[in-house]
Design a protein around this motif. Structure first.
Motif, PDB file in Angstrom:
ATOM      1  N   ASN A   1      51.342  -7.108 -49.733  1.00  0.00           N
ATOM      2  CA  ASN A   1      50.699  -7.450 -48.468  1.00  0.00           C
ATOM      3  C   ASN A   1      51.683  -7.435 -47.304  1.00  0.00           C
ATOM      4  OD1 ASN A   1      48.190  -7.558 -49.696  1.00  0.00           O
ATOM      5  ND2 ASN A   1      48.459  -9.689 -50.309  1.00  0.00           N
ATOM      6  N   GLN A   2      52.966  -7.692 -47.596  1.00  0.00           N
ATOM      7  CA  GLN A   2      54.006  -7.587 -46.569  1.00  0.00           C
ATOM      8  C   GLN A   2      54.214  -6.104 -46.189  1.00  0.00           C
ATOM      9  OE1 GLN A   2      55.587 -10.021 -44.951  1.00  0.00           O
ATOM     10  NE2 GLN A   2      56.779  -8.541 -43.772  1.00  0.00           N
ATOM     11  N   VAL A   3      54.276  -5.245 -47.199  1.00  0.00           N
ATOM     12  CA  VAL A   3      54.446  -3.801 -46.960  1.00  0.00           C
ATOM     13  C   VAL A   3      53.243  -3.266 -46.179  1.00  0.00           C
ATOM     14  CG1 VAL A   3      54.596  -1.533 -48.082  1.00  0.00           C
ATOM     15  CG2 VAL A   3      55.917  -3.460 -48.982  1.00  0.00           C
ATOM     16  N   GLU A   4      52.085  -3.782 -46.513  1.00  0.00           N
ATOM     17  CA  GLU A   4      50.849  -3.384 -45.830  1.00  0.00           C
ATOM     18  C   GLU A   4      50.916  -3.705 -44.333  1.00  0.00           C
ATOM     19  OE1 GLU A   4      46.974  -4.053 -47.811  1.00  0.00           O
ATOM     20  OE2 GLU A   4      46.562  -5.371 -46.131  1.00  0.00           O
ATOM     21  N   ILE A   5      51.470  -4.860 -44.005  1.00  0.00           N
ATOM     22  CA  ILE A   5      51.587  -5.254 -42.592  1.00  0.00           C
ATOM     23  C   ILE A   5      52.400  -4.216 -41.824  1.00  0.00           C
ATOM     24  CG2 ILE A   5      52.655  -6.953 -41.031  1.00  0.00           C
ATOM     25  CD1 ILE A   5      51.853  -9.108 -43.155  1.00  0.00           C
ATOM     26  N   ILE A   6      53.514  -3.754 -42.440  1.00  0.00           N
ATOM     27  CA  ILE A   6      54.363  -2.746 -41.781  1.00  0.00           C
ATOM     28  C   ILE A   6      53.594  -1.427 -41.629  1.00  0.00           C
ATOM     29  CG2 ILE A   6      56.595  -1.586 -41.811  1.00  0.00           C
ATOM     30  CD1 ILE A   6      57.549  -3.724 -43.826  1.00  0.00           C
ATOM     31  N   ALA A   7      52.845  -1.042 -42.670  1.00  0.00           N
ATOM     32  CA  ALA A   7      52.050   0.197 -42.592  1.00  0.00           C
ATOM     33  C   ALA A   7      51.070   0.112 -41.415  1.00  0.00           C
ATOM     34  CB  ALA A   7      51.300   0.429 -43.903  1.00  0.00           C
ATOM     35  N   TYR A   8      50.407  -1.026 -41.274  1.00  0.00           N
ATOM     36  CA  TYR A   8      49.448  -1.183 -40.174  1.00  0.00           C
ATOM     37  C   TYR A   8      50.136  -1.141 -38.807  1.00  0.00           C
ATOM     38  CZ  TYR A   8      45.278  -2.071 -42.982  1.00  0.00           C
ATOM     39  OH  TYR A   8      44.213  -1.936 -43.818  1.00  0.00           O
ATOM     40  N   GLN A   9      51.318  -1.754 -38.724  1.00  0.00           N
ATOM     41  CA  GLN A   9      52.035  -1.742 -37.434  1.00  0.00           C
ATOM     42  C   GLN A   9      52.320  -0.310 -36.995  1.00  0.00           C
ATOM     43  OE1 GLN A   9      55.334  -4.236 -38.429  1.00  0.00           O
ATOM     44  NE2 GLN A   9      54.361  -6.121 -37.748  1.00  0.00           N
ATOM     45  N   LEU A  10      52.697   0.551 -37.948  1.00  0.00           N
ATOM     46  CA  LEU A  10      53.005   1.939 -37.619  1.00  0.00           C
ATOM     47  C   LEU A  10      51.738   2.732 -37.310  1.00  0.00           C
ATOM     48  CD1 LEU A  10      55.788   2.409 -40.283  1.00  0.00           C
ATOM     49  CD2 LEU A  10      56.103   2.815 -37.837  1.00  0.00           C
ATOM     50  N   LEU A  11      50.722   2.577 -38.165  1.00  0.00           N
ATOM     51  CA  LEU A  11      49.486   3.338 -37.965  1.00  0.00           C
ATOM     52  C   LEU A  11      48.788   2.936 -36.675  1.00  0.00           C
ATOM     53  CD1 LEU A  11      48.080   3.416 -41.597  1.00  0.00           C
ATOM     54  CD2 LEU A  11      49.003   5.344 -40.285  1.00  0.00           C
ATOM     55  N   ASP A  12      48.929   1.669 -36.315  1.00  0.00           N
ATOM     56  CA  ASP A  12      48.263   1.168 -35.118  1.00  0.00           C
ATOM     57  C   ASP A  12      48.723   1.910 -33.857  1.00  0.00           C
ATOM     58  OD1 ASP A  12      46.420  -0.686 -33.991  1.00  0.00           O
ATOM     59  OD2 ASP A  12      48.115  -1.738 -33.107  1.00  0.00           O
ATOM     60  N   GLN A  13      49.948   2.438 -33.892  1.00  0.00           N
ATOM     61  CA  GLN A  13      50.447   3.191 -32.738  1.00  0.00           C
ATOM     62  C   GLN A  13      49.804   4.577 -32.649  1.00  0.00           C
ATOM     63  OE1 GLN A  13      54.808   3.015 -32.215  1.00  0.00           O
ATOM     64  NE2 GLN A  13      54.796   1.675 -33.979  1.00  0.00           N
ATOM     65  N   ALA A  14      49.360   5.100 -33.803  1.00  0.00           N
ATOM     66  CA  ALA A  14      48.896   6.489 -33.857  1.00  0.00           C
ATOM     67  C   ALA A  14      47.377   6.610 -33.920  1.00  0.00           C
ATOM     68  CB  ALA A  14      49.527   7.199 -35.056  1.00  0.00           C
ATOM     69  N   VAL A  15      46.720   5.612 -34.494  1.00  0.00           N
ATOM     70  CA  VAL A  15      45.270   5.679 -34.717  1.00  0.00           C
ATOM     71  C   VAL A  15      44.644   4.405 -34.157  1.00  0.00           C
ATOM     72  CG1 VAL A  15      43.466   5.833 -36.475  1.00  0.00           C
ATOM     73  CG2 VAL A  15      45.662   6.965 -36.859  1.00  0.00           C
ATOM     74  N   THR A  16      43.736   4.564 -33.186  1.00  0.00           N
ATOM     75  CA  THR A  16      43.192   3.360 -32.553  1.00  0.00           C
ATOM     76  C   THR A  16      42.076   2.714 -33.379  1.00  0.00           C
ATOM     77  OG1 THR A  16      41.835   4.857 -31.254  1.00  0.00           O
ATOM     78  CG2 THR A  16      43.769   3.934 -30.168  1.00  0.00           C
ATOM     79  N   ASP A  17      41.340   3.530 -34.116  1.00  0.00           N
ATOM     80  CA  ASP A  17      40.187   3.023 -34.856  1.00  0.00           C
ATOM     81  C   ASP A  17      40.622   2.205 -36.085  1.00  0.00           C
ATOM     82  OD1 ASP A  17      37.592   2.762 -35.919  1.00  0.00           O
ATOM     83  OD2 ASP A  17      37.929   4.567 -37.134  1.00  0.00           O
ATOM     84  N   THR A  18      40.242   0.934 -36.098  1.00  0.00           N
ATOM     85  CA  THR A  18      40.679   0.034 -37.168  1.00  0.00           C
ATOM     86  C   THR A  18      40.144   0.452 -38.539  1.00  0.00           C
ATOM     87  OG1 THR A  18      40.512  -1.697 -35.522  1.00  0.00           O
ATOM     88  CG2 THR A  18      40.962  -2.402 -37.759  1.00  0.00           C
ATOM     89  N   GLU A  19      38.892   0.897 -38.558  1.00  0.00           N
ATOM     90  CA  GLU A  19      38.300   1.318 -39.834  1.00  0.00           C
ATOM     91  C   GLU A  19      39.097   2.459 -40.462  1.00  0.00           C
ATOM     92  OE1 GLU A  19      34.008   2.420 -40.484  1.00  0.00           O
ATOM     93  OE2 GLU A  19      33.769   0.834 -38.988  1.00  0.00           O
ATOM     94  N   THR A  20      39.514   3.401 -39.612  1.00  0.00           N
ATOM     95  CA  THR A  20      40.311   4.525 -40.112  1.00  0.00           C
ATOM     96  C   THR A  20      41.657   4.032 -40.645  1.00  0.00           C
ATOM     97  OG1 THR A  20      39.248   5.959 -38.504  1.00  0.00           O
ATOM     98  CG2 THR A  20      41.257   6.792 -39.503  1.00  0.00           C
TER      99      THR A  20
END
Lengths: 230, 230
Positions: free
Chosen positions: B147-166
């Protein structure tokens, strides 16, 4: 009405061009740069090391309005710059999940063409701006790491909890706690992990979590254990 | 009909005893071993380092049929052995998610009592056999790492993809691929990760994935980068 079929030149191997062939397009394996003259879409499925070399060679024969695609996560659109300058329509599409690939294009029309082609391959497209494509790839990498860590979590939980639904609930909701992030506790956890590679990952991530929880003793332990035993 | 209320002695701090107090039980903070004589349930919320010492001291005053509980992930039921030998009913309950705690008990009746008490605390119980409690704790730790690794993945993806579902779809389904697990690609990924601790985690996990994909060049890179730059 049938959608227009394209003539597609492929250098190297490309999963997308295989799928486009199945969708009815005329796909041919190219070996000489000159061969792209007869193609509407050129797919670069060459190795990352060869990519820049191929772009340079193909630029000699590229035409305004001709489509170019690569799916190499090492490169953004930047590698296509010599082609874009000639008026070629370039896009990058990276495998993201089994059902969705990214699309990053040199202009809006090309983005739409890319999305249509992915749809023909039964793939959903994820639009990624060029300025954030590297962050996107790093995020996808972290997500695949997360899924590797998840596999190890399930392997351990599967020994202790038979109910699959409960396993999923635990993996989805387990939050680190101070009680868990304790040197003695983590030392005992490591004992029961059978794979040396998993033990090393456990120590690394324990250290990482300790930093988050500011438990300096755990951090110290993970560093020492890592050096002494592996 | 109101459920029977128990008199509960607590040593140290225990989240469960706080919740049992809210559920209407008579909970008191104990400081002397002798004080357990008036309690039906004794909760050991002391530090892991003190656990064995306390069990030894309490064994002097423990009675057959008296309940004992600890929630320390470092220990299994084994630490309660002196009490179990006296006929005490012992169980371990570890915080697993915010809604569910594990139950591992010395016998079936005690397991049921433990489950009833957790239900009074609005918690679901996850039954874990004593022989697999260590694997369970290791699995929960790995899940919290995931779940910690997941947080980092989301931080990076959040910069590139705005849609949360995606973003969720990507994180849930991203599978490592040979194209992604490539030295040059991973080197570029690391450049865009802002936190040094995240970069180190990225390198470690890249190495781990490379082992899974047998891409020795990535493994070599992750080891060298880790040593040179950090």
């Amino acid at each position: 009405m049938q959608a227009p079929r394209m003539r597609i030149a492929v250098f190297g191997f490309s999963e997308l061009s295989e799928r486009l062939r199945e969708a009815g397009h005329e796909v041919f394996q190219a070996s000489e740069p000159r061969e792209i003259e007869s193609a509407q879409l050129v797919v670069l499925g060459v190795s990352p090391e060869q990519m820049e070399f191929f772009v340079e060679k193909l630029a000699v024969f590229a035409k305004r309005g001709q489509l170019f695609l690569h799916s190499c996560p090492r490169y953004t659109l930047e590698v296509f710059r010599p082609l874009v300058e000639l008026g070629a329509l370039c896009f990058v599409s990276i495998e993201t999940t089994h059902e969705a690939w990214s699309v990053t294009a040199s202009d809006e029309v090309t983005a739409t063409v890319g999305e249509l082609l992915l749809a023909e391959c039964q793939l959903r497209s994820i639009s990624v701006p060029e300025s954030k494509l590297q962050e996107f790839v790093a995020g996808v990498a972290f997500a695949s790491f997360r899924n590797q860590v998840e596999i190890i979590a399930y392997q351990l939980l599967d020994q202790a909890v038979t109910d699959t639904e409960t396993q999923v609930e635990i993996v989805d909701n387990a939050a680190g706690s101070r009680a868990l992030m304790d040197v003695g506790t983590l030392e005992r956890c490591v004992e029961v992990i059978p794979e040396p590679a998993d033990r090393e990952t456990f120590r690394h991530l324990a250290k990482r979590m300790a930093q988050a929880y500011r438990a300096h003793d755990v951090e110290w332990w993970a560093m020492n254990e890592g050096m002494d035993k592996e």
